[in-house]
Design an enzyme around this catalytic site. Structure first.
Site, PDB file in Angstrom:
ATOM      1  N   GLY A  46       0.835  -1.190   0.000  1.00  0.00           N
ATOM      2  CA  GLY A  46       0.000   0.000   0.000  1.00  0.00           C
ATOM      3  C   GLY A  46       0.867   1.236   0.000  1.00  0.00           C
ATOM      4  N   GLN A  51       3.076   9.919   1.144  1.00  0.00           N
ATOM      5  CA  GLN A  51       4.324   9.163   1.243  1.00  0.00           C
ATOM      6  C   GLN A  51       5.249   9.395   0.054  1.00  0.00           C
ATOM      7  OE1 GLN A  51       2.187   5.301   2.292  1.00  0.00           O
ATOM      8  NE2 GLN A  51       4.147   5.105   3.375  1.00  0.00           N
ATOM      9  N   CYS A  90       5.768  -0.065   7.525  1.00  0.00           N
ATOM     10  CA  CYS A  90       5.401   1.089   6.711  1.00  0.00           C
ATOM     11  C   CYS A  90       6.615   1.505   5.887  1.00  0.00           C
ATOM     12  CB  CYS A  90       4.939   2.238   7.609  1.00  0.00           C
ATOM     13  SG  CYS A  90       4.460   3.726   6.724  1.00  0.00           S
ATOM     14  N   LEU A  91       6.390   1.804   4.607  1.00  0.00           N
ATOM     15  CA  LEU A  91       7.487   2.207   3.734  1.00  0.00           C
ATOM     16  C   LEU A  91       8.154   3.505   4.192  1.00  0.00           C
ATOM     17  CD1 LEU A  91       5.917   1.345   0.256  1.00  0.00           C
ATOM     18  CD2 LEU A  91       7.581   0.014   1.573  1.00  0.00           C
ATOM     19  N   HIS A 132      -4.733   1.410   7.125  1.00  0.00           N
ATOM     20  CA  HIS A 132      -3.388   1.970   7.284  1.00  0.00           C
ATOM     21  C   HIS A 132      -3.197   3.128   6.302  1.00  0.00           C
ATOM     22  CE1 HIS A 132       1.082   1.463   8.057  1.00  0.00           C
ATOM     23  NE2 HIS A 132       1.090   2.182   6.942  1.00  0.00           N
ATOM     24  N   GLU A 133      -3.604   2.918   5.044  1.00  0.00           N
ATOM     25  CA  GLU A 133      -3.432   3.964   4.032  1.00  0.00           C
ATOM     26  C   GLU A 133      -4.359   5.155   4.277  1.00  0.00           C
ATOM     27  OE1 GLU A 133      -0.762   3.834   2.407  1.00  0.00           O
ATOM     28  OE2 GLU A 133      -0.409   1.757   2.949  1.00  0.00           O
ATOM     29  N   HIS A 136      -2.868   7.378   6.750  1.00  0.00           N
ATOM     30  CA  HIS A 136      -1.867   8.272   6.148  1.00  0.00           C
ATOM     31  C   HIS A 136      -2.528   9.532   5.592  1.00  0.00           C
ATOM     32  CE1 HIS A 136       2.099   6.533   6.309  1.00  0.00           C
ATOM     33  NE2 HIS A 136       1.662   5.365   5.900  1.00  0.00           N
TER      34      HIS A 136
END
Length: 162
Positions: A46, A51, A90-91, A132-133, A136
């Site tokens: 995701g 991000q 998380c990226l 999660h996204e 963000h």
């Protein structure tokens, strides 16, 4: 398509609520395509526009395994149910993992890349990735929800067990 640089914590854009998308044009389509390329290159499931340094309510989720890519523009959570605790990463936080409690079920309303409204229901891992996204997009980081931190080695062991 272009692989974009991923914004790492700490960066103010990650904790600032993203702006609503009002223009459904080629620029948005290119952003979605570039975000997908970036997510795949980073081995993620995701990615949200903040991000990659863009304050827009745009996020994607792709669990692979023959499932469709979920493109969410201006998503809103309309229902949740149940709860479960699982390890997340998380990226924007390389090599940081932790147990996070999230709803087991989610129902969202969002727009697709053409501006068409749709509803989506998801459970388990898919619901977790979607939430999660969306977090963000609201400037909420998974580190704010971690119950217990997990070492990268422990995370990899859990991944291998699944």
């Amino acid at each position: 398509m272009t692989v974009l640089p991923i914004v790492k914590h700490p960066n103010e854009i990650l904790t600032t609520p993203a702006q609503e998308v009002k223009s459904f044009d080629q620029k948005l389509a290119t952003l979605l395509d570039d975000m997908y390329e970036t997510m795949v290159a980073a081995d993620g499931i995701g990615l949200a526009a903040p991000q990659v340094g863009i304050s827009k309510r745009v996020a994607i989720v792709d669990l692979g395994e023959g499932q469709d890519i979920i493109e969410m523009i201006n998503p809103e959570v309309v229902a949740i149910g149940g709860k479960e605790i699982e390890v997340e990463g998380c990226l924007s936080f390389p090599d940081l993992y932790g147990e996070v409690e999230r709803p087991f079920y989610v129902k969202i309303e969002a727009e697709d890349r053409s501006g068409n409204l749709y509803e989506l229901e998801a459970e388990d891992y898919e619901a977790r990735a979607i939430l999660h996204e969306i977090d963000h997009l609201n400037g909420i980081l998974f580190t704010e929800k971690i119950i217990r931190y997990v070492s990268p080695e422990e995370f990899l062991e859990e991944e291998e067990e699944e």
